[in-house]
Design an enzyme around this catalytic site. Structure first.
Site, PDB file in Angstrom:
ATOM      1  N   VAL A   8       0.868  -1.181   0.000  1.00 23.07           N
ATOM      2  CA  VAL A   8       0.000   0.000   0.000  1.00 23.07           C
ATOM      3  C   VAL A   8       0.902   1.226   0.000  1.00 23.07           C
ATOM      4  CG1 VAL A   8      -2.082  -0.998   1.032  1.00 23.07           C
ATOM      5  CG2 VAL A   8      -0.277  -0.138   2.519  1.00 23.07           C
ATOM      6  N   SER A   9       0.438   2.286  -0.657  1.00 24.17           N
ATOM      7  CA  SER A   9       1.254   3.490  -0.822  1.00 24.17           C
ATOM      8  C   SER A   9       1.327   4.348   0.427  1.00 24.17           C
ATOM      9  CB  SER A   9       0.717   4.336  -1.981  1.00 24.17           C
ATOM     10  OG  SER A   9       0.736   3.590  -3.161  1.00 24.17           O
ATOM     11  N   THR A  10       0.273   4.323   1.254  1.00 20.28           N
ATOM     12  CA  THR A  10       0.277   5.135   2.468  1.00 20.28           C
ATOM     13  C   THR A  10       0.002   4.249   3.673  1.00 20.28           C
ATOM     14  OG1 THR A  10      -2.088   5.640   2.419  1.00 20.28           O
ATOM     15  CG2 THR A  10      -0.629   7.122   1.176  1.00 20.28           C
ATOM     16  N   GLN A  13      -3.797   3.374   4.251  1.00 16.53           N
ATOM     17  CA  GLN A  13      -4.512   2.431   3.396  1.00 16.53           C
ATOM     18  C   GLN A  13      -4.532   1.040   4.018  1.00 16.53           C
ATOM     19  OE1 GLN A  13      -2.184   3.055  -0.202  1.00 16.53           O
ATOM     20  NE2 GLN A  13      -3.971   3.946  -1.197  1.00 16.53           N
TER      21      GLN A  13
END
Length: 190
Positions: A8-10, A13
């Site tokens: 996940v990018s953040t 998330q």
């Protein structure tokens, strides 16, 4: 053995959907990266997964974009897996390099990526040539104007100032100032 990879990018998330899909597909071990961009291919979780894989294993991802956003890097990674004797499976895209159809789809994607790179390269070269023909300067703009270079030449050549002091005054390196002065003097002489 199936090895899963989720990303996940953040930090905010959730990766529940990815984790459930990877477990359902039979992954015995799942490596994760949280808060890491897909544009980076130097990731702790991905590196650990690649280190863990052995010949005959399969790396499984929920979707291709979880592995990375750059198609050329994805292709490079899957080719690296192939050299290690490791298969690759993307669940959502149904790409499975252990089947002949999956390998075909992946090779078509690779060919399209190579075609796209060559088109971009051709367009870039054509654009640069057109700009040159219009007399446009390509590259970084000069660090000093012609007037500033003339002023520097006068300061160094006629007034005897140190090139270090003049370069500092114009906020450029001595090397850049020498090069600009030499080019200006050659242009004026020629």
């Amino acid at each position: 053995m199936k090895i899963g990879y989720a990303r996940v990018s953040t930090e905010e998330q959730k990766m529940d959907l990815q984790m459930e899909a990877l477990k359902r597909s039979g992954c015995e071990q799942i490596f994760v990266d949280r808060g890491v961009s897909g544009s980076l291919f130097d990731r702790q979780g991905l590196d650990a997964a690649l280190e863990y894989l052995n010949t005959g294993d399969m790396l499984v991802v929920w979707r291709l974009d979880r592995l990375g956003r750059s198609l050329s890097k994805l292709i490079e990674l899957v080719e690296q897996l192939g050299k290690m004797g490791v298969e690759f499976h993307s669940l959502c895209e149904s790409i499975d390099t252990s089947s002949s159809g999956g390998r075909l789809i992946f090779h078509v994607m690779a060919a399209l990526a190579e075609f796209e790179r060559s088109l971009i390269s051709e367009r870039t070269r054509a654009g640069m040539q057109a700009a040159r023909e219009r007399g446009q300067h390509l590259g970084r703009p000069p660090s000093l104007t012609a007037e500033q270079v003339d002023e520097a030449i006068i300061a160094v050549e006629m007034n005897g100032e140190y090139i270090t002091d003049v370069a500092r005054r114009f906020d450029v390196s001595r090397r850049s100032l020498r090069r600009l002065m030499r080019m200006r003097l050659e242009r004026q002489a020629g």
